[in-house]
Design an enzyme around this catalytic site. Structure first.
Site, PDB file in Angstrom:
ATOM      1  N   HIS A 119     -18.837  -6.280   1.694  1.00 21.02           N
ATOM      2  CA  HIS A 119     -17.706  -7.216   1.715  1.00 21.02           C
ATOM      3  C   HIS A 119     -17.127  -7.390   3.121  1.00 21.02           C
ATOM      4  O   HIS A 119     -15.990  -7.829   3.266  1.00 21.02           O
ATOM      5  CB  HIS A 119     -16.604  -6.755   0.753  1.00 21.02           C
ATOM      6  CG  HIS A 119     -16.959  -6.970  -0.696  1.00 21.02           C
ATOM      7  ND1 HIS A 119     -16.251  -6.416  -1.739  1.00 21.02           N
ATOM      8  CD2 HIS A 119     -17.956  -7.686  -1.265  1.00 21.02           C
ATOM      9  CE1 HIS A 119     -16.803  -6.781  -2.893  1.00 21.02           C
ATOM     10  NE2 HIS A 119     -17.842  -7.542  -2.629  1.00 21.02           N
ATOM     11  N   CYS A 127     -17.494 -15.689  13.451  1.00 22.32           N
ATOM     12  CA  CYS A 127     -17.240 -17.060  13.881  1.00 22.32           C
ATOM     13  C   CYS A 127     -17.518 -17.999  12.715  1.00 22.32           C
ATOM     14  O   CYS A 127     -18.642 -18.050  12.200  1.00 22.32           O
ATOM     15  CB  CYS A 127     -18.113 -17.444  15.067  1.00 22.32           C
ATOM     16  SG  CYS A 127     -17.831 -19.174  15.533  1.00 22.32           S
ATOM     17  N   CYS A 146     -14.792 -18.205  20.127  1.00 26.15           N
ATOM     18  CA  CYS A 146     -16.006 -17.420  19.899  1.00 26.15           C
ATOM     19  C   CYS A 146     -16.801 -17.349  21.204  1.00 26.15           C
ATOM     20  O   CYS A 146     -17.162 -18.397  21.758  1.00 26.15           O
ATOM     21  CB  CYS A 146     -16.849 -18.079  18.806  1.00 26.15           C
ATOM     22  SG  CYS A 146     -18.499 -17.360  18.673  1.00 26.15           S
ATOM     23  N   ASN A 211     -14.836   8.161 -11.300  1.00 25.95           N
ATOM     24  CA  ASN A 211     -13.683   7.264 -11.148  1.00 25.95           C
ATOM     25  C   ASN A 211     -12.446   7.902 -11.773  1.00 25.95           C
ATOM     26  O   ASN A 211     -12.558   8.793 -12.620  1.00 25.95           O
ATOM     27  CB  ASN A 211     -13.975   5.929 -11.847  1.00 25.95           C
ATOM     28  CG  ASN A 211     -13.298   4.745 -11.182  1.00 25.95           C
ATOM     29  OD1 ASN A 211     -13.179   4.694  -9.966  1.00 25.95           O
ATOM     30  ND2 ASN A 211     -12.824   3.809 -11.977  1.00 25.95           N
TER      31      ASN A 211
HETATM   32  P1  OAD Z   1     -10.019  -1.825  -7.355  1.00 20.35           P
HETATM   33  O1  OAD Z   1      -8.652  -1.715  -6.821  1.00 20.35           O
HETATM   34  O2  OAD Z   1     -10.337  -2.975  -8.238  1.00 20.35           O
HETATM   35  O3  OAD Z   1     -10.399  -0.517  -8.157  1.00 20.35           O
HETATM   36  C1  OAD Z   1     -10.189   0.764  -7.630  1.00 20.35           C
HETATM   37  C2  OAD Z   1     -10.711   1.779  -8.627  1.00 20.35           C
HETATM   38  O4  OAD Z   1     -10.542   3.060  -8.041  1.00 20.35           O
HETATM   39  C3  OAD Z   1      -9.975   1.789  -9.976  1.00 20.35           C
HETATM   40  O5  OAD Z   1     -10.941   1.828 -11.025  1.00 20.35           O
HETATM   41  C4  OAD Z   1      -9.174   3.096  -9.935  1.00 20.35           C
HETATM   42  O6  OAD Z   1      -9.091   3.732 -11.213  1.00 20.35           O
HETATM   43  C5  OAD Z   1     -10.031   3.945  -9.011  1.00 20.35           C
HETATM   44  N1  OAD Z   1      -9.270   4.976  -8.276  1.00 20.35           N
HETATM   45  C6  OAD Z   1      -8.013   4.904  -7.778  1.00 20.35           C
HETATM   46  N2  OAD Z   1      -7.689   6.035  -7.153  1.00 20.35           N
HETATM   47  C7  OAD Z   1      -8.784   6.848  -7.234  1.00 20.35           C
HETATM   48  C8  OAD Z   1      -9.063   8.169  -6.784  1.00 20.35           C
HETATM   49  N3  OAD Z   1      -8.193   8.901  -6.100  1.00 20.35           N
HETATM   50  N4  OAD Z   1     -10.283   8.695  -7.079  1.00 20.35           N
HETATM   51  C9  OAD Z   1     -11.201   7.980  -7.766  1.00 20.35           C
HETATM   52  N5  OAD Z   1     -10.979   6.736  -8.222  1.00 20.35           N
HETATM   53  C10 OAD Z   1      -9.790   6.172  -7.963  1.00 20.35           C
HETATM   54  O7  OAD Z   1     -11.015  -1.781  -6.082  1.00 20.35           O
HETATM   55  P2  OAD Z   1     -12.536  -2.197  -5.971  1.00 20.35           P
HETATM   56  O8  OAD Z   1     -13.262  -1.959  -7.236  1.00 20.35           O
HETATM   57  O9  OAD Z   1     -13.057  -1.562  -4.733  1.00 20.35           O
HETATM   58  O10 OAD Z   1     -13.168  -7.517  -2.421  1.00 20.35           O
HETATM   59  O11 OAD Z   1     -12.405  -3.754  -5.718  1.00 20.35           O
HETATM   60  C11 OAD Z   1     -13.565  -4.515  -5.551  1.00 20.35           C
HETATM   61  C12 OAD Z   1     -13.314  -5.683  -4.624  1.00 20.35           C
HETATM   62  O12 OAD Z   1     -12.209  -6.454  -5.095  1.00 20.35           O
HETATM   63  C13 OAD Z   1     -12.898  -5.307  -3.241  1.00 20.35           C
HETATM   64  O13 OAD Z   1     -13.971  -4.970  -2.386  1.00 20.35           O
HETATM   65  C14 OAD Z   1     -12.205  -6.519  -2.744  1.00 20.35           C
HETATM   66  C15 OAD Z   1     -11.411  -6.886  -3.975  1.00 20.35           C
HETATM   67  O14 OAD Z   1     -11.126  -8.188  -4.127  1.00 20.35           O
HETATM   68  C16 OAD Z   1     -13.039  -8.208  -1.284  1.00 20.35           C
HETATM   69  O15 OAD Z   1     -12.181  -7.995  -0.448  1.00 20.35           O
HETATM   70  C17 OAD Z   1     -14.064  -9.269  -1.106  1.00 20.35           C
END
Ligand code: OAD
Length: 243
Positions: A119, A127, A146, A211
């Protein structure tokens, strides 16, 4: 645990949560006080570039205040010690995997390291005109020139919703050969990453989720371990490395 050779690990915001970086889908549904569609879409950039640039400037500056945690360190240990294939695909735009020591370029192959930011990355600029990406540590005001094509078109190197994640070919190749797929700290809400577990299963991999809460696709994993990444990941890596 059975014998494995080829591992793919997918990480998400939960891996960095204990370092003090906010996850995306907190209880209020906001990311650092903003709706995702106001800061993470091409439309948002077109509508209010200054807001989007400022938002990522703040996220980039915040990196100086946080440190890798035990989960990043355990994955760096795995990177250093695992003799088989390994690819750590992160959805995170922070640099905490690298700062823990993972992802250094290897001698083998094309010199690419074993951490891949699908991501994008906060410390990179893209750019919008010519597509060149370059390391970027400072703030990034709108309209910066750029150096490659001279267009005033540098933007944060973040894959916005509706854009295609980076290095999908490399990820697909790794998933085609994988025998252990591990998803850590991701809610499974965003595709294509959320679909990797299905691909890995299709290719016969054992699938494990680490998780805090069950993710959207929790039922797709052979094994789910619930808890904090800083505890689960070191224990899991120790098990993989045999102690
Ligand atoms: P989320 O915020 O959607 O999910 C985070 C996950 O981490 C949740 O399932 C929580 O339960 C878990 N969590 C929180 N604290 C934790 C801990 N201490 N130990 C283990 N697990 C924990 O984040 P992502 O799944 O990374 O995209 O989100 C995916 C994408 O959505 C991101 O990369 C971003 C966003 O839009 C872009 O920026 C393109």
């Amino acid at each position: 645990m059975p014998e494995f050779q080829n591992i793919v690990i997918l990480t998400g915001a939960g891996v960095s949560a204990e370092s003090g970086l906010a996850t995306f889908r907190g209880p209020d549904g906001l990311w650092e006080g903003h709706r995702v569609e106001d800061v993470c879409t091409p439309e948002a950039l077109a509508r209010d570039a200054a807001l989007v640039h400022r938002f990522y400037d703040e996220r980039r500056a915040r990196l100086a205040e946080v440190r890798p945690n035990a989960a990043h360190e355990a994955l760096a240990r795995l990177d250093a010690e695992w003799r088989g294939e390994l690819l750590i695909v992160t959805q995170n735009v922070d640099d905490l995997h690298e700062r823990a020591g993972a992802g250094a370029a290897t001698d083998a192959g094309d010199g690419a390291g074993r951490v891949l930011h699908m991501h994008g990355a906060l410390q990179s600029a893209l750019c919008a005109r010519c597509g060149e990406r370059r390391p970027w540590a400072e703030s990034l005001p709108t309209g910066r020139i750029c150096p490659a094509c001279a267009a005033p078109a540098l933007r944060p190197d973040i894959v916005f919703f509706g854009e295609i994640p980076y290095e999908m070919d490399r990820i697909e190749r790794a998933l085609a050969d994988v025998d252990l797929f591990v998803s850590i700290g991701t809610s499974g809400a965003v595709y294509p990453a959320a679909g990797f577990v299905r691909t890995a299963r299709h290719h016969g991999a054992h699938t494990v989720e680490l998780n805090l809460d069950p993710s959207a696709g929790s039922f797709l994993f052979h094994e789910s371990r619930m808890g904090a990444a800083s505890e689960l990941v070191p224990a899991f890596v120790a098990q993989l490395l045999g102690g």
